[in-house]
Scaffold this active site. Structure first.
Site, PDB file in Angstrom:
ATOM      1  N   THR A 255       0.869  -1.185   0.000  1.00 55.40           N
ATOM      2  CA  THR A 255       0.000   0.000   0.000  1.00 55.40           C
ATOM      3  C   THR A 255       0.899   1.226   0.000  1.00 55.40           C
ATOM      4  O   THR A 255       2.125   1.112   0.141  1.00 55.40           O
ATOM      5  CB  THR A 255      -0.892   0.037   1.259  1.00 55.40           C
ATOM      6  OG1 THR A 255      -0.051   0.296   2.397  1.00 55.40           O
ATOM      7  CG2 THR A 255      -1.645  -1.266   1.458  1.00 55.40           C
ATOM      8  N   ASP A 256       0.298   2.383  -0.138  1.00 57.23           N
ATOM      9  CA  ASP A 256       1.107   3.606  -0.119  1.00 57.23           C
ATOM     10  C   ASP A 256       1.831   3.771   1.215  1.00 57.23           C
ATOM     11  O   ASP A 256       2.948   4.271   1.279  1.00 57.23           O
ATOM     12  CB  ASP A 256       0.223   4.833  -0.384  1.00 57.23           C
ATOM     13  CG  ASP A 256      -0.249   4.846  -1.832  1.00 57.23           C
ATOM     14  OD1 ASP A 256       0.359   4.117  -2.644  1.00 57.23           O
ATOM     15  OD2 ASP A 256      -1.226   5.550  -2.129  1.00 57.23           O
ATOM     16  N   CYS A 257       1.160   3.348   2.294  1.00 55.83           N
ATOM     17  CA  CYS A 257       1.788   3.491   3.621  1.00 55.83           C
ATOM     18  C   CYS A 257       2.665   2.295   3.989  1.00 55.83           C
ATOM     19  O   CYS A 257       3.577   2.423   4.804  1.00 55.83           O
ATOM     20  CB  CYS A 257       0.726   3.740   4.675  1.00 55.83           C
ATOM     21  SG  CYS A 257      -0.759   2.745   4.481  1.00 55.83           S
ATOM     22  N   TYR A 258       2.370   1.120   3.404  1.00 49.86           N
ATOM     23  CA  TYR A 258       3.188  -0.076   3.653  1.00 49.86           C
ATOM     24  C   TYR A 258       3.643  -0.648   2.309  1.00 49.86           C
ATOM     25  O   TYR A 258       3.038  -1.605   1.801  1.00 49.86           O
ATOM     26  CB  TYR A 258       2.378  -1.123   4.427  1.00 49.86           C
ATOM     27  CG  TYR A 258       2.016  -0.704   5.825  1.00 49.86           C
ATOM     28  CD1 TYR A 258       3.003  -0.595   6.804  1.00 49.86           C
ATOM     29  CD2 TYR A 258       0.701  -0.416   6.171  1.00 49.86           C
ATOM     30  CE1 TYR A 258       2.669  -0.199   8.089  1.00 49.86           C
ATOM     31  CE2 TYR A 258       0.361  -0.023   7.452  1.00 49.86           C
ATOM     32  CZ  TYR A 258       1.354   0.080   8.408  1.00 49.86           C
ATOM     33  OH  TYR A 258       1.026   0.461   9.685  1.00 49.86           O
ATOM     34  N   PRO A 259       4.693  -0.078   1.712  1.00 41.92           N
ATOM     35  CA  PRO A 259       5.045  -0.454   0.340  1.00 41.92           C
ATOM     36  C   PRO A 259       5.668  -1.840   0.176  1.00 41.92           C
ATOM     37  O   PRO A 259       5.534  -2.456  -0.874  1.00 41.92           O
ATOM     38  CB  PRO A 259       6.043   0.635  -0.070  1.00 41.92           C
ATOM     39  CG  PRO A 259       6.568   1.202   1.196  1.00 41.92           C
ATOM     40  CD  PRO A 259       5.500   1.057   2.213  1.00 41.92           C
TER      41      PRO A 259
END
Lengths: 134, 390
Positions: free
Chosen positions: B130-134
């Site tokens: 995700t954008d926060c957990y790449p």
């Protein structure tokens, strides 16, 4: 009189031979069959032989001549006390009572003389603390 | 004169090193010799203990964040899957989860034991990014010292009582009650009997939410009633359930645990499980507490159940008490059957004795439950129905 425990292995070519009869008749031994089993590979007999030390030795030579594999009772059951938790599960499958627990300290005790090497305890032990030593 | 003590008074005695503490086995003799009232005056705390396989055991873990960070939607510890449908880098590893490479020879229980023993454990995780957990995958090693939080949360421990297992069929059965020999070849039982926590407080007067307990060598707590909590179980005249009865959900810090009092195990052809050591102190609030806690094996009955019938409701062979079970043999239908325990009385005694020492030395104080369990709850089955039928 001496008594010794043996594990006899009968390859296919030896299973027809009446060896127990000869041990009694020719060598004057008293065999006590503790466990007998035939599987797809061989026949196995766990037996106590009672007689004089010399008679037992002669009987063993006879068995070897017949092509019977002989394991003297050097086999032992080893309990890893670091893994054993004294739960007692193994005593439930030990028909001869070689593995016993209770009635006072509830610590597992093992009596090799009573063991017939059926090995049911090996898989029954939940902490895998019991091993057979050859 | 009726004895009345409060938690505060007992804790004050513990603080001063004056508390009289005995085990649930010792109280039996004291009550026999001196009676309930004198025993209640003399004794302040009664300690219990049990050490048996408790499948409903597991640990919550927070791994900390890698750089760049990963959400961890799928997690394996030493090839054992852990549940990660929680916030990023939180997971739950259950005792009965099997290894994807070693099957029943290794599982969640072994991961937990390895962590307690201080061993390094391989962590593998995947995520969708995700954008926060790449990050999308990670392989690394952890130990209890590298983890933020790691605590056991066991939804169902310390069964109040349990059935005796037998097998009337012609073939060997491999169960969570051990190997059951054919044709009633043996009978296995699983309880510390007169030393077991909930058998000494049958109506949960002093054991409730918040009770401080001995859990696997450290001080843990009762978090909730255990799953399948069944206070409505049929009881003997002395109040003791003659079947499963109550259970406890327990919580405690894995980092402080000791492998002497918790151990991974495998039941052959069944799966992995965990021996868990639990000890609970019972405060002597009045005579009723002492009377209940002085119950002995001969007055604790359970039911002999035939595990060869693969149905929810299994036929039974009547009742038996723990004194008979401990004797090594019982009679079923006129046949003498060898009995074997599944839980360790030796360890249970060590737990009750350890807890006794902790309290005597002022290292363990009693916690009054913040809430008691309801006695009204019923134990429900799962019916197979359509959406319209429910």
């Amino acid at each position: 009189m001496a008594k010794k425990k043996f594990v006899l292995h009968f390859p296919e070519e030896s299973v027809e031979k009446p060896v127990t009869y000869h041990l009694v008749k020719d060598y004057n031994l008293i065999p006590n069959i503790l466990r007998a089993q035939i599987d797809e590979n061989e026949g196995t007999l766990v037996v106590d032989l009672q007689g004089s030390a010399e008679q037992i030795d002669r009987g063993v030579i006879f068995l070897k001549d017949q092509g019977v594999g002989i394991q003297e009772a050097i086999q032992d059951l080893v309990i890893n006390r670091d893994r054993c938790v004294d739960c007692g599960s193994c005593t439930g499958v030990c028909k001869p009572g070689a593995l016993a627990i209770g009635p006072d300290d509830w610590e597992l005790k093992f009596d090799l003389d009573k063991c017939i090497f059926c090995e049911l305890c090996i898989n029954t032990c939940p902490t895998r603390a019991i091993k057979v030593q050859f | 004169m009726a004895v009345k003590k409060t938690y505060e008074e007992i804790n004050e005695k513990i603080r001063r090193g004056e508390a009289v503490v005995v085990t649930a086995e010792e109280i039996i003799g004291i009550v026999n010799d001196e009676g309930v009232e004198k025993a209640a005056q003399k004794v302040d705390v009664i300690t219990t203990g049990t050490f048996g396989p408790m499948c409903s055991t597991g640990a919550f873990i927070n791994f900390g964040h890698s750089d760049p960070p990963i959400k961890m939607t799928k997690v394996w510890l030493n090839d054992v899957p852990a549940y990660a449908g929680l916030a990023a880098v939180d997971a739950y590893i259950g005792a009965t989860e099997l290894s994807e490479t070693q099957g029943m020879n290794y599982g969640g229980a072994y991961v937990i034991e390895d962590l307690i023993a201080g061993k390094n454990v391989k962590l593998e995780a995947e995520a969708y990014g995700t954008d926060c957990y790449p990050r999308k995958d990670i392989v690394t090693y952890i130990s209890k010292d590298t983890l933020n939080e790691v605590y056991l949360f066991n939804p169902r421990n310390a069964y109040q009582n349990y059935a005796v297992a037998v097998n009337s069929s012609a073939r060997m059965l491999y169960t969570y009650m051990g190997t059951l020999l054919p044709k009633l070849g043996n009978a296995t039982y699983c309880s510390a009997g007169q030393l077991s926590p909930l058998l000494n407080d049958p109506f949960y007067r002093t054991i409730g939410i918040g009770t401080r307990v001995f859990l696997a060598g450290m001080q843990g707590y009762v978090a909730w009633q255990g799953t399948q909590f069944n206070p409505q179980q049929t009881r003997s005249e002395n109040g003791v359930p003659i079947g499963t009865g109550g259970t406890l959900a327990l919580i405690g810090n894995l980092k402080d645990m000791n492998t002497e009092f918790i151990r991974a195990a495998t039941f052959h052809n069944y799966g992995t499980t965990m021996f868990v050591g639990v000890g609970i102190p019972i405060p002597v609030l009045d005579e009723d507490v002492v009377e209940k806690a002085s119950v002995s094996d001969k007055d604790i009955y359970t039911t002999i159940v035939d595990y060869s019938v693969p149905q929810r409701s299994k036929p039974n062979f009547g009742k038996v008490n723990y004194a008979e079970l401990r004797s090594g043999k019982i009679e079923i239908n006129g046949k003498t059957v060898r009995t074997a325990p599944i839980s360790s009385l030796n360890k249970a005694r060590k737990i009750a004795a350890t807890l006794k020492e902790w309290i005597k030395q002022g290292n363990f104080f009693l916690q009054q439950p913040v809430e008691n369990f309801s006695l009204d709850q019923t134990f429900k089955p799962l019916e197979i129905v359509t959406e319209e039928e429910i």
